[in-house]
Scaffold this active site. Structure first.
Site, PDB file in Angstrom:
ATOM      1  N   ASP A 276      -8.053   3.515   0.651  1.00  0.00           N
ATOM      2  CA  ASP A 276      -7.204   3.838   1.789  1.00  0.00           C
ATOM      3  C   ASP A 276      -8.071   4.383   2.928  1.00  0.00           C
ATOM      4  OD1 ASP A 276      -5.266   4.615   3.572  1.00  0.00           O
ATOM      5  OD2 ASP A 276      -4.093   5.770   2.131  1.00  0.00           O
TER       6      ASP A 276
ATOM      7  N   ARG B 146      -3.565  -0.910   4.965  1.00  0.00           N
ATOM      8  CA  ARG B 146      -4.105  -1.943   4.095  1.00  0.00           C
ATOM      9  C   ARG B 146      -3.181  -3.139   3.912  1.00  0.00           C
ATOM     10  NH1 ARG B 146      -5.182   1.827  -0.878  1.00  0.00           N
ATOM     11  NH2 ARG B 146      -3.326   2.796   0.056  1.00  0.00           N
TER      12      ARG B 146
ATOM     13  N   CYS C  56       0.867  -1.177   0.000  1.00  0.00           N
ATOM     14  CA  CYS C  56       0.000   0.000   0.000  1.00  0.00           C
ATOM     15  C   CYS C  56       0.904   1.226   0.000  1.00  0.00           C
ATOM     16  CB  CYS C  56      -0.981  -0.022   1.171  1.00  0.00           C
ATOM     17  SG  CYS C  56      -0.224   0.024   2.814  1.00  0.00           S
TER      18      CYS C  56
END
Length: 206
Positions: free
Chosen positions: A166, A45, A39
């Site tokens: 996100d 994440r 990420c």
């Protein structure tokens, strides 16, 4: 545990049994299929995706005992990193940890790190959590390794081409949604890897 750390543990255990390994002759160690989850900052994440992938792989792969079996069980290894992670080695976001705990997962223990040239060379599959991260990776990755780059959700037919949003600047609901997508993506990814459905990637079990 990262793929690199696992190799170090196995090296130490094997040496303790009287087997000498060298950098040039690691043939006594089965190769691992290494999957890197990426990420932006490696605090939300990708740590959640790593935890879910490891948990799902643990339920789908056999679990015999003994050193040789331990090596085989780690034929599939997951790691995570950030395309633009800071240098402070931050821990996973507390909200990500809470979301994982709420669904019965263990904590994300890895500290944040940035993607390196070594990752492009040694990993078999590098999965971006969103298209912006994928674009960043495509700019960093040597041409010979570009084929390893995909979106994390590309192996989930109904979500192919989509992002895991996100959640960093949002609330708990955003983290819950991201975790749900990680769980769905992990299920499809692990099954595709085990069944040999990922082009150019085959589990290295011996």
């Amino acid at each position: 545990m990262s793929c690199k750390a696992f190799r170090q543990v196995i090296r130490a255990r094997t040496q303790s049994r009287g087997v000498r390994l060298t950098q040039r002759a690691p043939a006594t160690l089965p190769s691992m299929t290494q999957v890197l989850l990426v990420c932006m900052a490696n605090v939300c994440r990708s740590p959640m995706a790593k935890v879910t992938c490891e948990a799902i792989a643990g339920t789908l792969l056999p679990r015999p005992t003994g050193l040789r079996a331990l090596l085989k069980r780690k034929a599939l290894c997951f790691d995570s990193a950030g395309a633009k992670a800071g240098l402070g080695r931050a821990q996973a976001d507390a909200r990500a940890q809470k979301a994982l705990k709420g669904r019965g997962y263990g904590p994300a223990k890895q500290r944040a790190r940035r993607v390196t040239t070594s990752d492009f060379i040694h990993c078999d599959l590098i999965l971006a959590m969103d298209s912006a991260v994928l674009s960043d990776l495509q700019q960093q990755c040597p041409a010979v390794h570009q084929h390893k780059l995909h979106l994390f959700l590309d192996f989930t037919p109904e979500l192919r081409g989509q992002d895991v949003p996100d959640p960093y600047f949002g609330d708990a609901a955003g983290f819950a949604h991201a975790l749900s997508l990680c769980e769905t993506g992990a299920q499809h990814l692990v099954r595709a890897l085990i069944q040999g459905e990922v082009p150019g990637v085959r589990l290295k079990t011996n």
